[in-house]
Design a protein around this motif. Structure first.
Motif, PDB file in Angstrom:
ATOM      1  N   ASN A 112      -3.311  10.644   1.631  1.00  0.00           N
ATOM      2  CA  ASN A 112      -4.680  10.220   1.252  1.00  0.00           C
ATOM      3  C   ASN A 112      -5.363   9.089   2.435  1.00  0.00           C
ATOM      4  OD1 ASN A 112      -2.815   8.093   0.902  1.00  0.00           O
ATOM      5  ND2 ASN A 112      -3.283   7.854  -1.182  1.00  0.00           N
ATOM      6  N   TYR A 113      -4.503   8.758   3.482  1.00  0.00           N
ATOM      7  CA  TYR A 113      -5.191   7.644   4.565  1.00  0.00           C
ATOM      8  C   TYR A 113      -6.159   8.771   5.344  1.00  0.00           C
ATOM      9  CZ  TYR A 113      -2.189  10.579   7.681  1.00  0.00           C
ATOM     10  OH  TYR A 113      -1.675  11.463   8.650  1.00  0.00           O
ATOM     11  N   ASP A 167      -7.169   0.977   5.066  1.00  0.00           N
ATOM     12  CA  ASP A 167      -6.231   2.025   5.304  1.00  0.00           C
ATOM     13  C   ASP A 167      -6.547   3.383   4.205  1.00  0.00           C
ATOM     14  OD1 ASP A 167      -5.013   0.982   7.195  1.00  0.00           O
ATOM     15  OD2 ASP A 167      -3.050   0.532   6.243  1.00  0.00           O
ATOM     16  N   GLN A 175       1.020   5.605   0.084  1.00  0.00           N
ATOM     17  CA  GLN A 175       0.458   6.804   0.431  1.00  0.00           C
ATOM     18  C   GLN A 175       1.037   8.003  -0.450  1.00  0.00           C
ATOM     19  OE1 GLN A 175       0.774   8.710   4.577  1.00  0.00           O
ATOM     20  NE2 GLN A 175       1.949  10.337   3.412  1.00  0.00           N
ATOM     21  N   LEU A 177       0.818  -1.139  -0.165  1.00  0.00           N
ATOM     22  CA  LEU A 177       0.062   0.012   0.015  1.00  0.00           C
ATOM     23  C   LEU A 177       0.983   1.215   0.062  1.00  0.00           C
ATOM     24  CD1 LEU A 177      -2.556  -0.919   2.656  1.00  0.00           C
ATOM     25  CD2 LEU A 177      -2.978  -1.318   0.220  1.00  0.00           C
ATOM     26  N   LEU A 236      -5.699   3.617   1.280  1.00  0.00           N
ATOM     27  CA  LEU A 236      -4.262   3.811   0.489  1.00  0.00           C
ATOM     28  C   LEU A 236      -4.149   3.163  -0.781  1.00  0.00           C
ATOM     29  CD1 LEU A 236      -1.626   3.151   3.482  1.00  0.00           C
ATOM     30  CD2 LEU A 236      -2.488   5.570   2.705  1.00  0.00           C
TER      31      LEU A 236
END
Length: 432
Positions: A279-280, A347, A151, A149, A349
């Motif tokens: 973006n989380y 998350d 970010q 994942l 993400l």
């Protein structure tokens, strides 16, 4: 940010250096000598409730269908992953499978604690993730972690406020440039509302990552030596933010000294038309918003490119593990498109693989900015900071107070550059 690990120069980190080369061949797994049931230990720092639930379900489903290779899920505090691994590696009790992040694994790989994955990676898993993302988990030419994942730093918009101000939103095919973002923020600063709330208490990662939009790398290799430069490419992003604070007055000044998540109440309360952050933050927006709050996540801002720093969450295999092949088989299962989409949604993400991005768009229908999240992966590239062992020290001791001073208006852009370069020469250059 809870999902970002604290990997500064701590006493434990210094101890890790002293322990270099102490990798053990003893087992972090259990299994009978005759080839009976194997138990793999899997440590994860997942902390958001939906992600924890997704982790547990994937592990349970694997265990139900693989009676001879069982996986024991071990939750780890997200803020103590690095120090815990130092202790586990030194005592030969490391888990077989390790959830960490690219920025943290280089030191462990260099010290011989992680297995090289090149010969273990299934072809489909390797080809399904962009090379730029793989590069972030590559040390001295070998892969030591499977990226999962990612970010990015992006703009979140109160769509009702922007529509009210006559501002047309960007699309993935026509993203905002920094100049268009700056103009929109200025236009949205009206009637007691600021165009932007931007938590810049810890500004370094944001600025370093977004400076790649203009080719700003900060760190350059010159004849085997790493030097820090503050050219026009590195200056563009901090100067634009500075101008928005002091000239346009479109960034709420109170937010500049706040953490990224601290601006959310003001955003949800209509005080800021936009905010900028990882973006989380979407997960928290969904959790805390009330009524018919209209929002979305915008595509990555564009300078010369939309490039940002790839620092993915990773899954590594301890060199101590006696069952690396089975551990990789589990990771191949754990990170298939269906599972990685579920983890990404937990998350909020971006998933690393193309198949998981496609599954994510199908699962979410691209709503609430998921199209922008999925689209961001192709712009995430390996950062020059990823393998600099003294970068965390430079970041915390030099860059953070320097950027804070510049964004507070207490030093000039030229003075900022001097502090950054002098600081690297003092604390960063040794050993890199």
């Amino acid at each position: 940010m809870k999902h970002r690990l604290t990997a500064g120069i701590t006493a434990a980190a210094l101890a890790a250096t002293a322990l270099a080369g102490c990798s053990s061949s003893s087992s972090g797994s259990s299994g009978s000598p005759g080839g009976g049931k194997i138990t793999l230990t899997f440590s994860s720092y997942a902390w958001q409730e939906p992600t924890v639930a997704a982790n547990k379900k994937i592990v349970a489903d694997w265990n139900a269908s693989h009676p001879d290779v069982q996986v024991q899920y071990i939750p780890v505090d997200a803020n103590s992953v690095h120090d815990k691994l130092v202790t586990q590696f030194s005592s030969h009790t490391a888990p077989d499978i390790i959830h960490d992040e690219a920025a943290d694994i280089a030191g462990f790989a260099q010290q011989g604690y992680l297995a090289k994955l090149d010969g273990l990676l299934p072809a489909d898993l390797k080809s399904g993730i962009p090379q730029g993302v793989w590069d972030s988990a590559t040390v001295n030419g070998s892969v030591y972690g499977v990226p999962s994942l990612l970010q990015s730093y992006t703009v979140f918009a109160n769509t009702a406020l922007l529509k009210q101000d006559g501002i047309t939103l960007p699309t993935t095919s026509n993203p905002w440039t920094w100049q268009q973002f700056q103009a929109a923020a200025k236009q949205a600063t009206t009637n007691g509302v600021f165009g932007v709330g931007w938590g810049l208490k810890s500004p370094v990662s944001t600025v370093v990552s977004m400076s790649l939009n203009y080719g700003g790398k900060f760190f350059y290799s010159d004849n085997g030596k790493t030097t820090m430069r503050f050219t026009a490419a590195e200056q563009q992003v901090p100067k634009t933010i500075h101008d928005m604070i002091f000239q346009d007055k479109s960034i709420a000044p109170t937010t500049v000294t706040e953490a990224g998540s601290d601006v959310l109440p003001g955003f949800l309360g209509g005080k800021y038309a936009m905010i900028v952050g990882g973006n989380y933050l979407s997960q928290q927006i969904l959790k805390d918003k009330t009524g018919d709050f209209q929002w979305t996540m915008l595509p990555l801002l564009k300078g010369d490119t939309q490039n940002q720093m790839a620092d993915p969450q990773t899954y590594s295999i301890a060199r101590q593990s006696q069952h690396p092949q089975q551990a990789m088989q589990f990771l191949d299962y754990f990170l298939n498109a269906e599972h990685l989409s579920a983890l990404a949604q937990g998350d909020w993400l971006a998933p690393s693989s193309t198949a998981a991005q496609q599954r994510l768009l199908a699962d979410t229908k691209g709503q609430d900015g998921w199209e922008a999240v999925s689209d961001s992966v192709k712009y995430l590239v390996n950062s020059p900071t990823s393998q600099l062992s003294n970068y965390p020290r430079w970041k915390s001791q030099i860059a953070t107070p320097a950027f804070q001073g510049y964004l507070a208006g207490s030093i000039t852009l030229e003075q900022l550059g001097q502090k950054l370069t002098d600081g690297w020469n003092q604390v960063g250059a040794a050993g890199n």
